[in-house]
Design a protein around this motif. Structure first.
Motif, mmCIF file in Angstrom:
data_model
loop_
_atom_site.group_PDB
_atom_site.id
_atom_site.type_symbol
_atom_site.label_atom_id
_atom_site.label_comp_id
_atom_site.label_asym_id
_atom_site.label_seq_id
_atom_site.Cartn_x
_atom_site.Cartn_y
_atom_site.Cartn_z
ATOM 1 N N PHE A 19 0.836 -1.200 0.000
ATOM 2 C CA PHE A 19 0.000 0.000 0.000
ATOM 3 C C PHE A 19 0.872 1.253 0.000
ATOM 4 C CE2 PHE A 19 -2.238 -3.250 2.541
ATOM 5 C CZ PHE A 19 -3.370 -3.433 1.762
ATOM 6 N N HIS A 20 0.530 2.179 -0.868
ATOM 7 C CA HIS A 20 1.173 3.498 -0.885
ATOM 8 C C HIS A 20 0.058 4.515 -0.657
ATOM 9 C CE1 HIS A 20 4.931 1.772 -2.478
ATOM 10 N NE2 HIS A 20 4.127 0.975 -3.149
ATOM 11 N N VAL A 21 0.046 5.136 0.513
ATOM 12 C CA VAL A 21 -1.047 6.023 0.918
ATOM 13 C C VAL A 21 -0.623 7.468 0.647
ATOM 14 C CG1 VAL A 21 -2.605 6.667 2.776
ATOM 15 C CG2 VAL A 21 -1.677 4.348 2.693
ATOM 16 N N LEU A 22 -1.357 8.143 -0.226
ATOM 17 C CA LEU A 22 -0.950 9.457 -0.724
ATOM 18 C C LEU A 22 -1.956 10.524 -0.328
ATOM 19 C CD1 LEU A 22 -0.142 8.365 -4.398
ATOM 20 C CD2 LEU A 22 1.271 8.077 -2.342
ATOM 21 N N ASP A 50 -11.235 13.978 -6.571
ATOM 22 C CA ASP A 50 -10.777 14.981 -5.601
ATOM 23 C C ASP A 50 -10.825 14.482 -4.163
ATOM 24 O OD1 ASP A 50 -10.325 16.878 -7.651
ATOM 25 O OD2 ASP A 50 -12.450 17.415 -7.654
ATOM 26 N N ALA A 51 -10.710 13.179 -3.980
ATOM 27 C CA ALA A 51 -10.657 12.628 -2.620
ATOM 28 C C ALA A 51 -9.374 13.094 -1.932
ATOM 29 C CB ALA A 51 -10.697 11.103 -2.658
ATOM 30 N N PRO A 52 -9.402 13.301 -0.623
ATOM 31 C CA PRO A 52 -8.205 13.775 0.075
ATOM 32 C C PRO A 52 -7.109 12.729 0.200
ATOM 33 C CG PRO A 52 -9.968 13.392 1.643
ATOM 34 C CD PRO A 52 -10.566 13.237 0.282
ATOM 35 N N VAL A 53 -7.455 11.451 -0.018
ATOM 36 C CA VAL A 53 -6.479 10.365 0.114
ATOM 37 C C VAL A 53 -6.614 9.414 -1.063
ATOM 38 C CG1 VAL A 53 -5.729 8.377 1.518
ATOM 39 C CG2 VAL A 53 -6.494 10.494 2.642
ATOM 40 N N SER A 54 -5.507 8.918 -1.544
ATOM 41 C CA SER A 54 -5.486 7.835 -2.523
ATOM 42 C C SER A 54 -4.603 6.722 -1.985
ATOM 43 C CB SER A 54 -4.942 8.310 -3.876
ATOM 44 O OG SER A 54 -4.793 7.212 -4.760
ATOM 45 N N ILE A 55 -5.140 5.514 -1.978
ATOM 46 C CA ILE A 55 -4.347 4.352 -1.582
ATOM 47 C C ILE A 55 -4.019 3.566 -2.847
ATOM 48 C CG2 ILE A 55 -4.241 2.264 -0.183
ATOM 49 C CD1 ILE A 55 -6.250 3.508 1.716
ATOM 50 N N VAL A 56 -2.767 3.595 -3.224
ATOM 51 C CA VAL A 56 -2.308 2.860 -4.408
ATOM 52 C C VAL A 56 -1.936 1.445 -3.973
ATOM 53 C CG1 VAL A 56 -0.589 2.772 -6.252
ATOM 54 C CG2 VAL A 56 -1.495 4.985 -5.488
ATOM 55 N N ILE A 57 -2.542 0.468 -4.638
ATOM 56 C CA ILE A 57 -2.317 -0.936 -4.282
ATOM 57 C C ILE A 57 -1.395 -1.559 -5.319
ATOM 58 C CG2 ILE A 57 -3.411 -3.194 -4.011
ATOM 59 C CD1 ILE A 57 -5.473 -0.143 -3.386
ATOM 60 N N ALA A 58 -0.372 -2.238 -4.835
ATOM 61 C CA ALA A 58 0.629 -2.833 -5.712
ATOM 62 C C ALA A 58 1.001 -4.222 -5.209
ATOM 63 C CB ALA A 58 1.875 -1.938 -5.770
ATOM 64 N N THR A 69 -3.966 -0.959 -8.827
ATOM 65 C CA THR A 69 -5.129 -0.074 -8.872
ATOM 66 C C THR A 69 -5.002 0.946 -7.748
ATOM 67 O OG1 THR A 69 -7.555 -0.021 -9.088
ATOM 68 C CG2 THR A 69 -6.643 -1.439 -7.347
ATOM 69 N N ALA A 70 -6.019 1.776 -7.586
ATOM 70 C CA ALA A 70 -6.031 2.768 -6.504
ATOM 71 C C ALA A 70 -7.423 2.847 -5.917
ATOM 72 C CB ALA A 70 -5.588 4.134 -7.010
ATOM 73 N N VAL A 71 -7.481 3.232 -4.666
ATOM 74 C CA VAL A 71 -8.751 3.451 -3.980
ATOM 75 C C VAL A 71 -8.763 4.888 -3.467
ATOM 76 C CG1 VAL A 71 -10.220 2.801 -2.032
ATOM 77 C CG2 VAL A 71 -8.963 1.031 -3.299
ATOM 78 N N ALA A 72 -9.694 5.698 -3.976
ATOM 79 C CA ALA A 72 -9.884 7.046 -3.458
ATOM 80 C C ALA A 72 -10.636 6.934 -2.138
ATOM 81 C CB ALA A 72 -10.668 7.894 -4.456
ATOM 82 N N LEU A 73 -10.251 7.764 -1.157
ATOM 83 C CA LEU A 73 -10.809 7.625 0.193
ATOM 84 C C LEU A 73 -10.972 8.987 0.846
ATOM 85 C CD1 LEU A 73 -9.849 5.027 2.877
ATOM 86 C CD2 LEU A 73 -9.522 7.432 3.412
ATOM 87 N N GLY A 74 -12.081 9.146 1.552
ATOM 88 C CA GLY A 74 -12.320 10.385 2.285
ATOM 89 C C GLY A 74 -13.706 10.378 2.884
ATOM 90 N N TYR A 75 -14.080 11.502 3.476
ATOM 91 C CA TYR A 75 -15.402 11.620 4.080
ATOM 92 C C TYR A 75 -16.415 12.022 3.007
ATOM 93 C CZ TYR A 75 -12.856 11.371 8.458
ATOM 94 O OH TYR A 75 -12.050 10.942 9.477
#
Length: 232
Positions: free
Chosen positions: A54-57, A130-138, A199-205
């Motif tokens: 996981f790369h959390v950006l 425009d999510a405040p966080v992106s978790i890139v999965i590798a 892939t990536a997962v956009a994450l936020g409230y």
């Protein structure tokens, strides 16, 4: 309908979770993200290989990725993904893809002839909504000879991740549009060459006022997709 963060059974989580495409700008505490990932890594994997990375950006790094990904995609640059995929669905799979698109466009008031609105929607995807966080999965590049198995396992961990996020009051959307320019993601996030970006997962409230956040995709019934063999 339950809202994110409420106590819920697994079935309620599965039924209530939905893809979130509009976010509040509020930052997500890193401690909360750690809790979500601690849940996610409990997912099953083939022979306990646990192939996920996981790369959390967030912040300026994520903003640069959004900007450059959007610029390159709108300029017609070829897609540069580590995992080569074809997203040209046919038959019933294409019908399901079109159905959710129609639901989203209807919710957002984007007419069929509204090319500007459709382009804006595509740009939102390039920006990971425009999510405040992106978790890139590798996964480790050493697993490429058995990539389908690793990809299966990554699917399991992503599912666990999005369910845990929902239980913590967070919304997500699995978003490969935002990492179509893999070289940009790798450079800006300093992802090692021996990690294959999947892939990536956009994450936020979730933004409760964003109409698309209330859209649910239709699901086939169990009877439509299942055969029971050998039962009386």
């Amino acid at each position: 309908m339950n809202t994110p963060g409420t106590d819920a059974s697994l079935r309620e989580l599965l039924q209530d979770r939905r893809s979130i495409r509009g976010y509040r700008p509020d930052p997500v505490p890193v401690e909360v993200i750690r809790e979500v990932l601690a849940d996610a890594v409990l997912a099953p994997s083939s022979m306990n290989t646990q192939p996920w990375k996981f790369h959390v950006l967030t912040g300026a790094v994520l903003d640069r990725i959004r900007s450059e990904n959007t610029r390159l995609m709108l300029s017609g640059a070829p897609v540069q993904r580590d995992v080569v995929v074809s997203e040209r669905y046919e038959g019933v799979h294409r019908e399901r893809q079109v159905d959710i698109a129609k639901r989203l466009f209807a919710a957002m008031g984007i007419a069929r002839e509204d090319q500007e609105g459709r382009i804006d929607w595509t740009m939102r995807g390039f920006r990971q909504f425009d999510a405040p966080v992106s978790i890139v999965i590798a996964h480790d590049r050493s697993l490429e000879p058995i990539a389908p198995i690793a990809h299966f396992d990554l699917g399991a961990v992503v599912h666990a991740l999005v369910l845990s996020a929902w239980s913590h009051g967070l919304g997500t959307v699995i978003n490969s549009q935002g990492i179509m320019q893999g070289a940009v993601v790798r450079r800006e996030a300093q992802i090692p060459d021996d990690h294959v970006i999947f892939t990536a997962v956009a994450l936020g409230y979730p933004d409760a006022d964003f109409a698309a956040n209330h859209v649910r995709s239709a699901r086939e019934s169990v009877d439509d997709v299942t055969r029971f063999v050998g039962f009386d």
